[in-house]
Design an enzyme around this catalytic site. Structure first.
Site, PDB file in Angstrom:
ATOM      1  N   ASP A   6      42.201  48.089  46.432  1.00 28.33           N
ATOM      2  CA  ASP A   6      41.490  48.657  45.282  1.00 28.33           C
ATOM      3  C   ASP A   6      40.201  47.868  45.085  1.00 28.33           C
ATOM      4  O   ASP A   6      40.244  46.696  44.702  1.00 28.33           O
ATOM      5  CB  ASP A   6      42.374  48.581  44.034  1.00 28.33           C
ATOM      6  CG  ASP A   6      41.589  48.782  42.744  1.00 28.33           C
ATOM      7  OD1 ASP A   6      40.646  49.591  42.750  1.00 28.33           O
ATOM      8  OD2 ASP A   6      41.925  48.125  41.729  1.00 28.33           O
ATOM      9  N   VAL A   7      39.059  48.505  45.355  1.00 22.70           N
ATOM     10  CA  VAL A   7      37.763  47.865  45.155  1.00 22.70           C
ATOM     11  C   VAL A   7      37.277  48.226  43.756  1.00 22.70           C
ATOM     12  O   VAL A   7      36.837  49.353  43.512  1.00 22.70           O
ATOM     13  CB  VAL A   7      36.739  48.323  46.211  1.00 22.70           C
ATOM     14  CG1 VAL A   7      35.413  47.595  46.004  1.00 22.70           C
ATOM     15  CG2 VAL A   7      37.266  48.074  47.613  1.00 22.70           C
ATOM     16  N   ASN A   9      35.158  47.247  39.935  1.00 24.17           N
ATOM     17  CA  ASN A   9      33.795  46.887  39.548  1.00 24.17           C
ATOM     18  C   ASN A   9      33.551  45.386  39.657  1.00 24.17           C
ATOM     19  O   ASN A   9      32.424  44.943  39.883  1.00 24.17           O
ATOM     20  CB  ASN A   9      33.521  47.344  38.115  1.00 24.17           C
ATOM     21  CG  ASN A   9      33.434  48.853  38.010  1.00 24.17           C
ATOM     22  OD1 ASN A   9      32.606  49.482  38.642  1.00 24.17           O
ATOM     23  ND2 ASN A   9      34.315  49.438  37.210  1.00 24.17           N
ATOM     24  N   THR A  10      34.609  44.597  39.476  1.00 22.43           N
ATOM     25  CA  THR A  10      34.464  43.145  39.436  1.00 22.43           C
ATOM     26  C   THR A  10      35.055  42.459  40.655  1.00 22.43           C
ATOM     27  O   THR A  10      34.393  41.659  41.315  1.00 22.43           O
ATOM     28  CB  THR A  10      35.131  42.581  38.164  1.00 22.43           C
ATOM     29  OG1 THR A  10      34.602  43.251  37.023  1.00 22.43           O
ATOM     30  CG2 THR A  10      34.864  41.086  38.040  1.00 22.43           C
ATOM     31  N   GLY A  94      36.288  59.158  38.556  1.00 20.96           N
ATOM     32  CA  GLY A  94      36.478  58.013  39.439  1.00 20.96           C
ATOM     33  C   GLY A  94      37.749  58.125  40.257  1.00 20.96           C
ATOM     34  O   GLY A  94      38.796  58.539  39.742  1.00 20.96           O
ATOM     35  N   ASP A  96      39.614  55.836  41.236  1.00 23.23           N
ATOM     36  CA  ASP A  96      40.646  54.976  40.676  1.00 23.23           C
ATOM     37  C   ASP A  96      41.414  55.697  39.579  1.00 23.23           C
ATOM     38  O   ASP A  96      42.651  55.586  39.493  1.00 23.23           O
ATOM     39  CB  ASP A  96      40.034  53.673  40.147  1.00 23.23           C
ATOM     40  CG  ASP A  96      38.920  53.899  39.147  1.00 23.23           C
ATOM     41  OD1 ASP A  96      38.293  54.991  39.145  1.00 23.23           O
ATOM     42  OD2 ASP A  96      38.643  52.975  38.349  1.00 23.23           O
ATOM     43  N   ARG A  97      40.709  56.472  38.757  1.00 22.15           N
ATOM     44  CA  ARG A  97      41.383  57.229  37.702  1.00 22.15           C
ATOM     45  C   ARG A  97      42.257  58.328  38.300  1.00 22.15           C
ATOM     46  O   ARG A  97      43.355  58.618  37.784  1.00 22.15           O
ATOM     47  CB  ARG A  97      40.347  57.821  36.745  1.00 22.15           C
ATOM     48  CG  ARG A  97      39.544  56.766  35.997  1.00 22.15           C
ATOM     49  CD  ARG A  97      38.457  57.378  35.133  1.00 22.15           C
ATOM     50  NE  ARG A  97      39.024  58.129  34.025  1.00 22.15           N
ATOM     51  CZ  ARG A  97      38.315  58.930  33.231  1.00 22.15           C
ATOM     52  NH1 ARG A  97      37.010  59.073  33.431  1.00 22.15           N
ATOM     53  NH2 ARG A  97      38.902  59.575  32.235  1.00 22.15           N
ATOM     54  N   ASP A 117      44.019  51.880  31.509  1.00 22.29           N
ATOM     55  CA  ASP A 117      43.657  50.859  32.492  1.00 22.29           C
ATOM     56  C   ASP A 117      42.646  49.916  31.852  1.00 22.29           C
ATOM     57  O   ASP A 117      41.490  50.280  31.636  1.00 22.29           O
ATOM     58  CB  ASP A 117      43.070  51.514  33.736  1.00 22.29           C
ATOM     59  CG  ASP A 117      42.759  50.512  34.842  1.00 22.29           C
ATOM     60  OD1 ASP A 117      43.146  49.336  34.710  1.00 22.29           O
ATOM     61  OD2 ASP A 117      42.128  50.914  35.843  1.00 22.29           O
ATOM     62  N   THR A 120      37.390  45.999  33.696  1.00 24.15           N
ATOM     63  CA  THR A 120      35.989  45.865  33.306  1.00 24.15           C
ATOM     64  C   THR A 120      35.646  46.882  32.229  1.00 24.15           C
ATOM     65  O   THR A 120      35.026  46.561  31.211  1.00 24.15           O
ATOM     66  CB  THR A 120      35.073  46.058  34.528  1.00 24.15           C
ATOM     67  OG1 THR A 120      35.436  45.115  35.534  1.00 24.15           O
ATOM     68  CG2 THR A 120      33.620  45.848  34.144  1.00 24.15           C
TER      69      THR A 120
END
Length: 244
Positions: A6-7, A9-10, A94, A96-97, A117, A120
């Site tokens: 999982d890439v 934002n941080t 996104g 990820d979502r 979630d 960030t």
């Protein structure tokens, strides 16, 4: 074995799965990507697939470096998901979502699900009991709130996360902690209360880097799992294989 990545934002989070069992979790910085993956693959030499969900700025080539070692899969909007996407702008949702929504759909069938979630940003994603993804909300996470107070004012200091001693902050430092942390908690509880008023047969899933910190402070009963995204990534990949 499957390596999920999982890439964010941080940072980057990764996990090695054998079936549905997590063998080991990893967290590292983006500039360590190739070095860390090499170490992981040396330790788990039976990994056959690397599955990536990315919202961060990492070049695909960093992963393709390992394509002679195992199969590389980048999840995209074009993949098959176990829900009906009713987002008005589905291409902007996104990945990820989408993975979190897929995991909630697969793990908690025939329920109304709210996935929160806390990273960030804090995202809210709602999938109804008929597996319709309806949308949610996005707001700044804890770190962004601290940074915004410092960056957009003249004199407020940049603080790091601490539990406020009271909801009445008796110093600038305590007032910031109270505003950021309590405001964050009240926001989440407020969203949950709103959903509860409108939907029955309801489960709340809390995940992300701040999940454990928040779980102890929310008034609502929730299912907290800081690894939910990586687990969902593994499940989404398995679902993709079964339905392609």
């Amino acid at each position: 074995m499957i390596l999920t990545v999982d890439v964010g934002n941080t940072r980057i989070k990764a996990a090695v799965f054998e079936g549905s069992t997590v063998l080991e979790n990893f967290v590292f910085e983006k500039n360590e990507l190739e070095k860390k993956i090499k170490i992981i693959l040396e330790k788990f030499q039976n990994c056959s697939d690397l599955v990536v969900a990315s919202v961060g700025n990492v070049e695909k080539q960093s992963f393709l470096t390992f394509e002679n070692r195992l199969k590389i899969h980048f999840l995209t909007h074009e993949d098959v998901f176990p829900f009906i996407n009713k987002y008005a702008t589905p291409k902007t949702l996104g990945i990820d979502r989408m993975v979190l929504a897929a995991g909630a759909t697969l793990q908690f069938p025939k329920q109304n699900r709210l996935v929160i979630d806390a990273g960030t940003c804090i995202t809210y994603d709602f999938i109804d009991e008929n597996d319709n993804y309806l949308g949610g909300a996005i707001s700044p996470g804890l770190r962004l709130r601290y940074e915004a107070l410092h960056n957009y004012t003249a004199r407020l200091p940049l603080l790091t996360l601490e539990t406020p001693e009271s909801y009445i902050g008796n110093s600038t430092k305590e007032a910031i902690h109270s505003g950021v942390v309590n405001g964050f908690v009240y926001e989440i509880d407020g969203f949950i209360d709103e959903y509860r008023e409108n939907f029955l047969n309801f489960i709340i899933i809390l995940t992300g880097g701040d999940a454990e910190f928040l779980a102890k402070r929310l008034k609502n009963t929730i299912f907290a799992n800081s690894n939910f995204l990586l687990e969902s990534l593994n499940q989404t990949f398995q679902y993709k294989i079964d339905n392609d």
